[in-house]
Design an enzyme around this catalytic site. Structure first.
Site, mmCIF file in Angstrom:
data_model
loop_
_atom_site.group_PDB
_atom_site.id
_atom_site.type_symbol
_atom_site.label_atom_id
_atom_site.label_comp_id
_atom_site.label_asym_id
_atom_site.label_seq_id
_atom_site.Cartn_x
_atom_site.Cartn_y
_atom_site.Cartn_z
ATOM 1 N N GLY A 115 -7.948 0.770 7.532
ATOM 2 C CA GLY A 115 -6.765 0.717 8.376
ATOM 3 C C GLY A 115 -5.554 0.180 7.656
ATOM 4 N N SER A 116 -5.731 -0.314 6.428
ATOM 5 C CA SER A 116 -4.579 -0.744 5.654
ATOM 6 C C SER A 116 -3.947 0.469 4.971
ATOM 7 C CB SER A 116 -4.999 -1.783 4.612
ATOM 8 O OG SER A 116 -6.032 -1.262 3.789
ATOM 9 N N ALA A 117 -2.704 0.322 4.592
ATOM 10 C CA ALA A 117 -2.000 1.393 3.887
ATOM 11 C C ALA A 117 -0.879 0.769 3.073
ATOM 12 C CB ALA A 117 -1.435 2.424 4.865
ATOM 13 N N ALA A 157 -7.124 -1.532 1.104
ATOM 14 C CA ALA A 157 -8.554 -1.386 0.840
ATOM 15 C C ALA A 157 -8.823 -0.086 0.097
ATOM 16 C CB ALA A 157 -9.335 -1.418 2.144
#
Length: 813
Positions: free
Chosen positions: A261-263, A326
């Protein structure tokens, strides 16, 4: 292993009422803890300071620490971190040590067993020992600052700690290394998926398991991986599996076992309206990242910090901006071990020989109970996870070793780097945390994958490997020179959203599972279209368009599907036939915008839920059973069988409904699901489809998963949400269960080198983890209104951002 029975499987953490009751935080009780909130003005003498330090706060409570020396700034950072987030720091330390039961009681014992198997305490001791004398001094000074807070507020701790009866120990320099090890551990994925795969194998059998474990849309099924389990009777040989799965699910719920969910995104000058680079990041974590700014005569930095660790993990230093996301690394493996018990001796089979497992005694101090003493065993592949004594198979957790590691020094050096070249030098040495580093200076951008990745002799690590067969052992680690990187690409941008970042057949393996590709594909669409500034990047982070909807249309219209689907719809009963046709027409016209007020978005998502249940529930149910929960849980972690079957896998055995005498195929199940989606919508949203809204089904629920300082147990009314698990504005739900979503600790950062003050930050968590603070819950309102805060690095702008009120810390006697 000698271990007491695990508690029964729990689907989620305690309810808000239970948590608040345990912590003594409900309602007006917080009023009695107002003196636990540190002041923001006045003078405080502190032993350990050499000179005066100024701490100013902005409107959101973010601190500016001004000092003439870096030593005093680090000391003050420890004091400020503890004042804002001591409960989180204590909980993270106890979790990493496998001692959370001392705070939470017996319900945390299964978590502690799992964390002691990971043995992060040993890893942290090794990393601290390998750190430079310079870094050790930094950690020592920071620890003294934390301890100055613990001493001053020893009788005025926040309500959660005060009511627990737990007395926090003083902070040690090694504890900061431990916090980093926990952070790094949380960046690795697949541990939960490996345990879930075993649960699914028990239910579906190894013959069908590969269909449930896709890696990416274009990857073949992992049939050779599944062959590793053939001939094993997991139910009888591994009787402790349900309890292990339940324990790991608790950590997964908190985003501690891989957090997709990280970007992050960097755009070069040619993609910028100003002609200077931009950087943006969007992160989700199990814990709050605290905005902080440090200004000394020789060191300045602003950005996001992790309380307990005196290093800015994402930020800007006046020359360089950096962030991480991630990489979806699979650098942990479970190994199945054949066990034999003779008296008190436990042996395991290794290449045809029985070897003694090394025993070590572990004592768990449990809140409200007597200490629990158990024996843990180590094999050549790592520590065995707890199993009942009658288990003939065990699971050993194999983690990378980090002797000689310089990650802590490298992370600090990154905060001082003045250009992209120096950033590459630093991030290449971060081997203990597997992330995508993206960085930028005004004229250049770069990307570097960090971490340490095992070379597996055979297998992908997607499923537990037979530990008795050396063919599956690790053979060292991938050469760091093979780690992916890029600098100033011709496209003018670099972006990551947990997608597969390597081409198939690349010379090293980062992972076997990746997140849904649509987020990265949408990122590419937007980043590659026109020129950008900070406003367009804010819009990008809030984008609610899914590209999965268009892929669904293409599947409906494919030559091998269009006519069979029409025939399957025609074969439905009359009432269902009309609903299916109507749904199909609406889905083909849907533009993919998952606005919370969209009726078509609601129908689209109802169809996704319906087709997942129609396809898999007959094989993996009941809904309350461990197999279905594992299946639904996997879909939150990575690209799923639900998506894989929706767009392909026409020959999958799961299309057949076991509850009917005839054999169904994919068109038949799709036809049923089209009708079922409309029926579900009418049942949940009413017969008037003009009033349907996606946000009536899909809502933020509070509290988000929280556990004794890990996450803030804030309670508020549900809020309509847009987007889903495939959109840049990520709002995942349990695909196959319900539409509820949660907002974990989230942080966004934008650096626009075209602005006089480039850095802006937005966090969903308040600056403080203390419910008595005015900055405990104000982050949520700022988040939903998109109210970024500017952290200026030019001194003439400090007053505008932070005001003139300050807390002055002075040397004490």
């Amino acid at each position: 292993m000698a271990a007491p029975a695990f508690p029964p499987f729990r689907l989620r953490f305690a309810t808000a009422a239970t948590l608040l009751g345990m912590l003594g935080l409900a309602g007006c009780q917080t009023g009695g803890y107002q003196d636990s909130v540190p002041p923001t003005s006045g003078v405080q003498p502190l032993k350990g300071l050499a000179q005066n330090v100024s701490v100013r706060r902005n409107a959101m409570g973010a601190p500016l620490i001004e000092s003439s020396s870096f030593h005093d700034a680090l000391f003050s950072l420890g004091y400020v971190h503890a004042g804002d987030r001591i409960e989180q720091m204590v909980a993270m330390r106890l979790l990493a040590q496998g001692r959370l039961a001392e705070l939470a009681g017996s319900e945390a014992l299964d978590i502690d067993r799992l964390m002691r198997a990971a043995n992060l305490k040993q890893s942290a001791a090794q990393q601290y020992a390998d750190a430079s004398p310079r870094l050790k001094r930094f950690f020592e000074v920071y620890a003294r600052g934390v301890n100055a807070y613990l001493f001053r507020y020893r009788d005025k701790l926040p309500a959660g700690l005060a009511s627990s009866g737990y007395r926090p120990e003083y902070w040690k320099p090694e504890d900061s290394a431990l916090i980093f090890c926990l952070y790094a551990f949380s960046q690795s994925v697949n541990l939960q998926e490996e345990l879930s795969a075993l649960t699914l194998a028990q239910k579906a059998g190894s013959d069908k398991l590969a269909w449930l474990l896709p890696g990416a849309p274009d990857e073949p099924l992992a049939e050779m991986e599944v062959d590793k389990l053939k001939g094993l009777n997991l139910a009888s040989q591994l009787p402790g599996l349900p309890a292990l799965a339940a324990a790991s699910q608790k950590l997964a719920d908190l985003d501690l076992l891989g957090s997709p969910g990280s970007a992050n995104l960097a755009l070069g000058p040619q993609r910028s309206r100003s002609g200077k680079s931009l950087l943006a990041s969007d992160s989700r974590a199990a814990w709050a990242l605290s905005p902080v700014q440090i200004n000394t005569s020789k060191y300045q930095v602003a950005g996001l910090s992790l309380p307990g660790l005196p290093i800015v993990l994402a930020g800007y230093n006046g020359k360089l901006a950096w962030s991480s996301s991630a990489v979806m690394a699979d650098n942990q493996d479970l190994f199945l071990e054949q066990l034999r018990r003779q008296g008190s001796q436990l042996s395991y089979l290794a290449d045809g020989k029985w070897l003694p497992a090394r025993a070590r005694s572990e004592t768990y101090f449990v809140r409200g109970q007597r200490p629990v003493r158990e024996v843990m065993y180590d094999t050549r592949h790592g520590t065995l996870l707890a199993q009942p004594e009658n288990a003939s198979l065990g699971l050993a957790l194999n983690l990378p070793q980090f002797k000689g590691d310089r990650s802590l020094d490298a992370l600090f050096d990154l905060t001082r780097a003045k250009n992209v070249e120096r950033a590459f030098d630093s991030t290449r040495e971060v081997t203990a945390a597997a992330v995508n580093f993206v960085f930028a200076e005004p004229e250049h951008i770069g990307w570097q994958v960090s971490g340490r990745y095992p070379n597996r002799r055979e297998g992908q690590g997607l499923l537990p490997s037979p530990g008795w067969d050396g063919r599956y052992d690790w053979d060292g680690y991938a050469d760091p020179m093979l780690h992916p990187y890029d600098q100033d690409p011709p496209a003018g941008w670099i972006g990551h959203a947990n997608q597969r970042s390597l081409p198939r057949g690349y010379g090293m393996q980062l992972s076997s599972t990746w997140y849904y590709p649509e987020r990265a594909e949408r990122l590419a669409q937007l980043a590659g279209n026109g020129r950008h500034d900070s406003r367009s990047l804010m819009a990008l982070q809030n984008d609610q368009v899914t590209l999965l909807a268009n892929k669904l249309k293409q599947m409906f219209d494919a030559p091998g599907m269009a006519q069979p689907l029409k025939q399957a719809i025609d074969a439905l009963p009359a009432g269902q036939r009309d609903k299916a046709r109507d749904t199909l027409a609406r889905l083909k016209a849907f533009d993919g915008r998952l606005s919370p007020v969209s009726a078509d978005a609601a129908l689209y998502e109802l169809f996704l839920q319906e087709v997942a249940r129609q396809t898999f529930l007959d094989d993996l149910g009941p809904e309350s059973g461990p197999a279905w929960q594992a299946f639904v849980g996997n879909a939150r972690l990575s690209f799923s069988a639900q998506a894989d079957h929706l767009l392909g896998r026409d020959d999958s055995p799961f299309w057949d409904d076991r509850n009917t005498p005839q054999k169904e195929d994919k068109p038949a199940i799709l036809a049923r699901s089209l009708a079922g989606a409309m029926e579900a919508g009418i049942a949940q949203l009413g017969a008037d489809r003009r009033t349907w809204q996606w946000g009536k089904l899909h809502q933020y629920r509070w509290p988000a998963p929280a556990y004794h300082g890990l996450g803030d147990a804030i309670s508020r009314s549900p809020l309509a949400a847009g987007g889903d698990f495939t959109t840049l504005a990520l709002t995942p739900f349990a695909w196959g269960s319900d539409f509820d979503t949660h907002l974990p600790a989230s942080a966004r950062m934008i650096v626009d080198f075209g602005q006089a003050e480039p850095l802006q930050i937005l966090t969903s968590s308040g600056q403080s983890g203390n419910p008595a603070s005015a900055h405990y819950r104000d982050g949520l309102d700022a988040w939903f209104k998109g109210r970024f805060m500017s952290l200026p690095l030019q001194q003439q702008n400090f007053g505008r951002a932070y005001g003139n009120q300050r807390l002055t810390l002075v040397p004490g006697r």
